[in-house]
Motif scaffolding. Sequence first.
Motif, PDB file in Angstrom:
ATOM      1  N   GLN A  45      50.984  69.881  71.260  1.00 51.04           N
ATOM      2  CA  GLN A  45      51.913  70.793  72.312  1.00 51.04           C
ATOM      3  C   GLN A  45      51.008  71.665  73.250  1.00 51.04           C
ATOM      4  O   GLN A  45      49.783  71.936  72.025  1.00 51.04           O
ATOM      5  N   PRO A  46      51.105  72.090  74.702  1.00 51.72           N
ATOM      6  CA  PRO A  46      50.569  73.015  75.257  1.00 51.72           C
ATOM      7  C   PRO A  46      50.460  74.382  74.219  1.00 51.72           C
ATOM      8  O   PRO A  46      51.546  74.760  74.170  1.00 51.72           O
ATOM      9  N   ILE A  47      48.968  74.969  74.835  1.00 50.23           N
ATOM     10  CA  ILE A  47      48.724  76.615  74.521  1.00 50.23           C
ATOM     11  C   ILE A  47      48.260  77.638  75.749  1.00 50.23           C
ATOM     12  O   ILE A  47      47.955  77.326  76.162  1.00 50.23           O
ATOM     13  N   PHE A  48      49.249  78.343  75.858  1.00 46.08           N
ATOM     14  CA  PHE A  48      48.866  78.859  77.268  1.00 46.08           C
ATOM     15  C   PHE A  48      48.221  80.266  76.992  1.00 46.08           C
ATOM     16  O   PHE A  48      48.341  80.487  76.002  1.00 46.08           O
ATOM     17  N   CYS A  49      47.211  80.349  78.237  1.00 47.07           N
ATOM     18  CA  CYS A  49      46.169  81.297  78.050  1.00 47.07           C
ATOM     19  C   CYS A  49      46.882  82.418  78.483  1.00 47.07           C
ATOM     20  O   CYS A  49      47.159  82.488  80.317  1.00 47.07           O
ATOM     21  N   VAL A  50      47.226  83.255  78.184  1.00 47.36           N
ATOM     22  CA  VAL A  50      48.437  84.752  79.474  1.00 47.36           C
ATOM     23  C   VAL A  50      47.247  85.072  80.022  1.00 47.36           C
ATOM     24  O   VAL A  50      47.083  84.908  81.301  1.00 47.36           O
ATOM     25  N   GLY A 254      54.841  77.303  72.749  1.00 46.86           N
ATOM     26  CA  GLY A 254      56.207  76.884  71.976  1.00 46.86           C
ATOM     27  C   GLY A 254      56.885  76.094  73.618  1.00 46.86           C
ATOM     28  O   GLY A 254      56.484  75.779  74.278  1.00 46.86           O
ATOM     29  N   TYR A 255      58.595  75.681  72.499  1.00 48.46           N
ATOM     30  CA  TYR A 255      59.190  75.474  73.728  1.00 48.46           C
ATOM     31  C   TYR A 255      58.962  76.104  75.726  1.00 48.46           C
ATOM     32  O   TYR A 255      59.747  74.830  75.998  1.00 48.46           O
ATOM     33  N   LEU A 256      59.187  77.417  75.594  1.00 47.87           N
ATOM     34  CA  LEU A 256      58.840  77.779  77.087  1.00 47.87           C
ATOM     35  C   LEU A 256      57.868  77.196  77.384  1.00 47.87           C
ATOM     36  O   LEU A 256      57.931  76.921  78.678  1.00 47.87           O
ATOM     37  N   PHE A 257      56.420  76.493  77.381  1.00 45.95           N
ATOM     38  CA  PHE A 257      55.604  75.872  77.429  1.00 45.95           C
ATOM     39  C   PHE A 257      55.738  74.510  77.454  1.00 45.95           C
ATOM     40  O   PHE A 257      55.034  74.012  78.525  1.00 45.95           O
ATOM     41  N   GLY A 258      56.353  74.124  77.124  1.00 45.63           N
ATOM     42  CA  GLY A 258      55.718  72.799  76.642  1.00 45.63           C
ATOM     43  C   GLY A 258      56.512  71.995  74.923  1.00 45.63           C
ATOM     44  O   GLY A 258      56.014  72.950  74.502  1.00 45.63           O
ATOM     45  N   LYS A 259      57.431  70.974  74.837  1.00 47.69           N
ATOM     46  CA  LYS A 259      57.529  70.678  73.175  1.00 47.69           C
ATOM     47  C   LYS A 259      56.351  69.947  73.622  1.00 47.69           C
ATOM     48  O   LYS A 259      55.567  69.852  73.571  1.00 47.69           O
ATOM     49  N   ASN A 264      49.776  60.744  76.465  1.00 47.79           N
ATOM     50  CA  ASN A 264      49.812  60.702  77.616  1.00 47.79           C
ATOM     51  C   ASN A 264      51.401  61.095  78.788  1.00 47.79           C
ATOM     52  O   ASN A 264      51.308  60.614  79.816  1.00 47.79           O
ATOM     53  N   GLU A 265      51.414  61.707  78.028  1.00 50.00           N
ATOM     54  CA  GLU A 265      53.283  62.054  78.373  1.00 50.00           C
ATOM     55  C   GLU A 265      52.702  64.322  78.959  1.00 50.00           C
ATOM     56  O   GLU A 265      53.820  64.388  79.146  1.00 50.00           O
ATOM     57  N   LEU A 266      51.168  64.801  78.736  1.00 52.19           N
ATOM     58  CA  LEU A 266      51.023  65.964  78.391  1.00 52.19           C
ATOM     59  C   LEU A 266      51.140  66.782  79.984  1.00 52.19           C
ATOM     60  O   LEU A 266      51.763  67.580  80.043  1.00 52.19           O
ATOM     61  N   ASN A 267      51.179  65.204  81.131  1.00 57.80           N
ATOM     62  CA  ASN A 267      51.058  66.448  82.185  1.00 57.80           C
ATOM     63  C   ASN A 267      52.479  66.736  82.988  1.00 57.80           C
ATOM     64  O   ASN A 267      52.460  68.199  83.571  1.00 57.80           O
TER      65      ASN A 267
END
Length: 279
Positions: A45-50, A254-259, A264-267
């Motif tokens: 799951q991606p982690i988004f840096c503000v 969170g799901y807002l950024f990606g489940k 290989n599906e990360l993009n």
Amino acid sequence: AAKRSGRNDIAVYDAKLHETYLERQQIEADLRKAAQSREFFLVYQPIFCVKSARVCGYEALLRWQSPVRGIVSPNEFIPVAEETGIIEEIGSWVIRKACKDAAALPEHTTIAVNVSPVQFRSRAFVSVVTRALQDSRINPNRLEIEITEGVMIGDAGEALKILRALKALGVRISLDDFGTGYSSFSYISAFPFDKIKIDQSFVRDLGQRSESLAIIRAVSGMCSSLGIVSTAEGVETEQQFEILRTEHCDTMQGYLFGKPVALNELNVSNADRVAAKVA
Ligand code: C2E
Ligand code: MG
Ligand code: MG
Ligand code: MG
């Protein structure tokens, strides 16, 4: 009559207990087989840096694809794996696999791995991490070990020793699910945490309970004063995102950024879309 129904309740209760016991036995047997027949896989799951408005890391989350049960949630099988000691084998595999996968991901991204208290205190743990880093050749500061407050219960001195050994390798330490367990300020100052992950229950209640906002504000402030990165978990809506950004949460997940998805599906994550919006 009350007594009779009481006895009946006990009989029903006993039967249920027995059923639960048998179910556990079966899970245990299936888990042992699973560990040998490669039924486990990781999703990320991606982690988004503000601040940088981009994905700065991924959390590895374990899945069990059982031939008889289908996909089983870690919340169901991790406790059984811990009680039976199977967690050591599964957990070591998770660390090795996550480090290997990290080598295929951008250099600026971190990989977070969950480690259960039993695994953390097991004798081979630090050497398993050391080997995984050597074999994958990733920069050790890309690996984040996520522990929960449960790790500190019991022999805190021993836990601190293990954390220091990990830090000496260059690995980062995150405190997961913060606020749900036995949160104590004493160990936040005593233990070398690089990141605190605010539990998703506080994020979920953001709109409805002013207490949750107050707690997030306090934790975020404490983190920035201590030089610890703050993360909010379970961010699902833009409204939550806006509030958390105002409260200076450094990173979000969170799901807002990606489940969580396969490597290989990360993009296909939403994070880029969110990034475009905040840029
Ligand atoms: P966690 O480490 O706190 O992981 C976050 C959990 O929240 C994950 O559940 C994730 O899928 C879920 N999540 C992420 N974003 C959202 C969102 O926006 N909304 C909601 N409702 N949920 C979200 P998952 O994958 O089912 O994992 C559950 C727990 O199982 C993890 O909680 C972690 O404690 C444990 N776990 C997962 N993988 C491992 C592992 O490899 N080893 C160990 N020891 N534990 C693991
Ligand atoms: Mg986690
Ligand atoms: Mg968590
Ligand atoms: Mg959790």
